[in-house]
Design an enzyme around this catalytic site. Structure first.
Site, PDB file in Angstrom:
ATOM      1  N   THR A  13      -5.916   1.578   7.475  1.00  0.00           N
ATOM      2  CA  THR A  13      -5.283   2.262   6.499  1.00  0.00           C
ATOM      3  C   THR A  13      -5.275   1.308   5.044  1.00  0.00           C
ATOM      4  O   THR A  13      -5.342   1.430   4.115  1.00  0.00           O
ATOM      5  CB  THR A  13      -3.796   2.583   6.682  1.00  0.00           C
ATOM      6  OG1 THR A  13      -3.778   3.561   7.846  1.00  0.00           O
ATOM      7  CG2 THR A  13      -3.071   2.968   5.349  1.00  0.00           C
ATOM      8  N   THR A  92      -2.873  -0.087  11.735  1.00  0.00           N
ATOM      9  CA  THR A  92      -1.725  -0.655  12.407  1.00  0.00           C
ATOM     10  C   THR A  92      -1.496  -0.041  13.782  1.00  0.00           C
ATOM     11  O   THR A  92      -0.847  -0.207  14.611  1.00  0.00           O
ATOM     12  CB  THR A  92      -0.532   0.050  11.654  1.00  0.00           C
ATOM     13  OG1 THR A  92      -0.555   1.324  11.508  1.00  0.00           O
ATOM     14  CG2 THR A  92      -0.535  -0.526  10.296  1.00  0.00           C
TER      15      THR A  92
END
Ligand code: ASP
Length: 313
Positions: A13, A92
């Site tokens: 991300t 993540t």
């Protein structure tokens, strides 16, 4: 004094883009190159930094071939005398698995810092640039070592770090252990000593990733049965990790299948599906307790154990 920080980009991300600045979920991960991420942090300009694009993927799709290349490149750069530390930009979702993998293989004497973001690079208040700056600060910290995760101003050890939240910026925690340190205004406030470990070494992952042992996860839950375990063993699985309820307890319909698997020579690690805590007390042999490891860390642990001593597979 070594002063160069190498930043290895793998996607996630932090390198993601959305069509609008208020979109935090409908974005595409792994769109921007690592050099662009570095360029977006003016405070890094003029610092001795090298950026290398190692991969470009959404970390939900992390794979063993990427892990192998990442470990090899990180080891290469960490061995350079002018390099003080390496930063890895990473999604993540599987960051804690990659952290544990790298720690067990390399346990480096210099810091190897993983960071990412919960919001894409296009967000109104993107967290990636600050996380990257903090990660570089940790990579330059004298005396820092091992694999750590730096997110939302906290430094987590590879053993303790867990992704605990789906959306919040401070999505990561270290459970009972707490963070090693906090990054505040470009300085570290230490809470405890840097974790050290004994590396298994790169040789144990030198094999073709497609041939690495297949270790699968199963869970104990209400209504569990042994069907899945039996099917996995019949399908040639090399190892199993069972995430038990509470203190590693197993459904009475599941446990016999796991014991059959262990008897048939398939090693089984037992851990808890609880987000916090360790397995406490004595456990009978056969289904080895994975102590404080999360199920996905235990999967890495067992896979590396089998790679390091193939006779056990
Ligand atoms: N799916 C993304 C990834 O892990 C999520 C993130 O980076 O926050 O690559």
């Amino acid at each position: 004094m070594p002063s160069t920080v190498v930043i290895l980009g793998t996607g996630g991300t932090i390198a993601g883009t959305a069509a609008s600045a208020d979109d935090h979920t409908g974005y595409a991960a792994a769109q921007r190159g690592v050099a662009e991420l570095v360029a977006a942090v003016p405070q890094l300009a003029g610092q001795a930094i090298e950026a290398e694009q190692l991969a470009q993927l959404d970390s939900k799709d992390m794979d063993h071939a990427t892990w192998q290349r990442l470990a090899q490149r990180a080891a290469h750069h960490l061995a350079r005398p002018e390099v003080c530390g390496v930063v890895v930009t990473h999604g993540t979702d599987t960051m804690e698995e990659t952290a544990w993998f790298l720690q067990r293989v390399l346990a480096p004497a210099k810091p190897l810092v993983l960071t990412g973001a919960m919001r894409p690079a296009t967000a109104l208040q993107a967290d990636g640039p600050q996380n990257l700056l903090d990660a570089v600060t940790v990579a330059r910290e004298p005396g820092a070592c091992g694999v750590v995760v730096v997110m939302a101003g906290q430094v987590h050890g590879a053993h303790d770090v867990r992704k605990l939240h789906t959306y919040r910026l401070d999505a990561f925690g270290s459970g009972d252990a707490g963070p090693i340190a906090r990054v505040e205004q470009g300085r570290l406030r230490r809470h405890r000593t840097w974790p050290v470990g004994k590396p298994l070494g790169l040789a144990c992952i030198g094999f073709e990733p497609a041939s690495w042992p297949r270790v699968e996860l199963v869970f104990s839950h209400a209504g569990a049965s042994g069907t899945l375990v039996d099917a996995l063993v019949a399908g040639g699985v090399h190892g199993l990790v069972v995430a038990g309820t509470g203190n590693g307890t197993l459904h009475q319909a599941l446990e016999p299948a796991l014991r059959r698997a262990a008897t048939a020579g398939v090693p089984v690690l037992r851990c808890t599906r609880c987000a916090g805590g360790a397995l406490v007390g004595e456990f009978d042999m056969g289904l080895t307790p994975a102590a404080t490891l999360s199920p996905w860390q235990a999967r890495v642990e067992l896979m590396l154990g089998l790679l390091a001593s193939p006779a056990a597979a």
